[in-house]
Design a protein around this motif. Structure first.
Motif, mmCIF file in Angstrom:
data_model
loop_
_atom_site.group_PDB
_atom_site.id
_atom_site.type_symbol
_atom_site.label_atom_id
_atom_site.label_comp_id
_atom_site.label_asym_id
_atom_site.label_seq_id
_atom_site.Cartn_x
_atom_site.Cartn_y
_atom_site.Cartn_z
ATOM 1 N N GLY A 90 0.814 -1.211 0.000
ATOM 2 C CA GLY A 90 0.000 0.000 0.000
ATOM 3 C C GLY A 90 0.843 1.254 0.000
ATOM 4 N N GLY A 91 0.154 2.395 -0.119
ATOM 5 C CA GLY A 91 0.825 3.681 -0.050
ATOM 6 C C GLY A 91 1.678 4.023 -1.244
ATOM 7 N N VAL A 92 1.375 3.449 -2.415
ATOM 8 C CA VAL A 92 2.147 3.734 -3.632
ATOM 9 C C VAL A 92 1.365 4.725 -4.477
ATOM 10 C CG1 VAL A 92 3.168 2.770 -5.724
ATOM 11 C CG2 VAL A 92 3.197 1.450 -3.597
ATOM 12 N N ALA A 93 1.972 5.875 -4.757
ATOM 13 C CA ALA A 93 1.268 6.926 -5.491
ATOM 14 C C ALA A 93 1.568 6.918 -6.978
ATOM 15 C CB ALA A 93 1.631 8.293 -4.906
ATOM 16 N N SER A 138 -3.463 6.181 -9.932
ATOM 17 C CA SER A 138 -2.425 5.763 -8.991
ATOM 18 C C SER A 138 -2.884 4.504 -8.265
ATOM 19 C CB SER A 138 -2.121 6.878 -7.991
ATOM 20 O OG SER A 138 -3.267 7.170 -7.215
ATOM 21 N N ASP A 140 -2.811 3.703 -5.207
ATOM 22 C CA ASP A 140 -3.537 3.885 -3.952
ATOM 23 C C ASP A 140 -4.993 4.263 -4.144
ATOM 24 O OD1 ASP A 140 -3.127 6.455 -4.811
ATOM 25 O OD2 ASP A 140 -1.848 7.054 -3.129
ATOM 26 N N ARG A 141 -5.448 4.395 -5.403
ATOM 27 C CA ARG A 141 -6.860 4.677 -5.675
ATOM 28 C C ARG A 141 -7.609 3.443 -6.186
ATOM 29 N NH1 ARG A 141 -7.549 9.547 -9.639
ATOM 30 N NH2 ARG A 141 -9.720 8.949 -9.246
ATOM 31 N N ARG A 147 -6.127 -3.853 -7.974
ATOM 32 C CA ARG A 147 -4.723 -3.976 -7.590
ATOM 33 C C ARG A 147 -4.188 -5.364 -7.912
ATOM 34 N NH1 ARG A 147 -2.725 -0.325 -3.830
ATOM 35 N NH2 ARG A 147 -1.587 -1.928 -2.708
#
Length: 265
Positions: A90-93, A138, A140-141, A147
């Motif tokens: 997670g947390g990948v923009a 992105s 994270d959306r 994903r």
């Protein structure tokens, strides 16, 4: 002709806990898809991670032709092998397209891949996975299923010799489960890839795998074609259920669990 993948005496442990011990498999052939099946805690994902060289306390042989994959440095191993985990971090923009281009250019190959070629290959694969509309979003959306599809794309985009997929359909709806498994099976055959996939859905394993390896407590219980491996006896011994294995009107092999069996004394 591309080489086989050989697994001999594989031992995978987390600290003092040994999950897989002395595991051997007949050679895995290019152009074939092997499904690893079994109940929870059977050792499927651990075996896959051990094959990928991702568990430090892994011993034994994972050899592609004459090349010892476990003895390679990570960048060298990544030239031959791609691994898809159950979920992306997670947390990948970064955008989906950026992650695919980065995955393709991060691993040195026989010849450099230009930015234009990497972008073309990434977009072509997103089209084949029917998620081209996600290219500029992105990570994270994205939803869990989206994903998962992007994780599959990251593994496929490099066109590896060995493709290891850990439950690639677990978060997908029925339509995407079928389309993803069909695409993986076709790409494995067309590009002579050695494909290994962890699956919980025995119906998908029966329909798309060329070979099924059933695990229980880190050991191989059965290995062969879906029809030879997925039997009522295996369902009882490995899964603890009474069930049937039949062919439908279209010729597909169906695994039909009927009832749980009482625990053995």
């Amino acid at each position: 002709m591309k080489p086989d993948l050989t697994i001999q005496g594989l031992r995978v442990a987390y600290g003092s806990r040994v999950v897989v011990e002395g595991l051997n498999l007949p050679p895995l052939r290019p152009g074939t898809l092997t499904a690893l099946v079994g109940p929870n805690a059977a050792g499927k994902s651990t075996l896959l991670r051990g094959m990928a060289g991702l568990v430090p306390r892994t011993r034994g042989v994972v050899r592609l032709g004459e090349q010892d994959l476990l003895a390679m440095r990570i960048p060298d191993r990544a030239r031959h092998l791609a691994y898809m985990p159950q979920g992306l971090p997670g947390g990948v923009a970064l955008t989906v397209l950026e992650t695919l281009v980065g995955a393709l250019r991060a691993v040195p190959g026989d010849r450099p891949v230009s930015g234009a070629e990497a972008t073309r290959r990434a977009l072509d694969l997103l089209q084949r996975l029917q998620i081209a509309d996600l290219a500029l979003l992105s990570l994270d959306r994205l939803s869990g299923g989206q994903r998962q599809l992007v994780g599959l794309a990251q593994a496929l985009v490099r066109r590896p010799d060995v493709l290891l997929l850990d439950e690639p359909t677990s978060a997908l709806d029925l339509r995407h489960q079928l389309s993803v498994m069909d695409l993986v099976h076709r790409m494995v055959r067309e590009e002579a890839v050695i494909g290994v996939v962890v699956l919980h859905d025995l119906g998908l394993a029966a329909r798309f795998a060329d070979r099924v390896v059933a695990l229980s407590q880190g050991a191989v219980q059965a290995d062969g074609t879906p029809e030879a491996t997925l039997t009522p006896g295996l369902l009882a011994a490995v899964y603890g259920v009474a069930g049937r294995v039949e062919r439908c009107s279209q010729g597909h092999l169906l695994v039909l669990p009927d009832a749980p069996l009482p625990p053995s004394v």
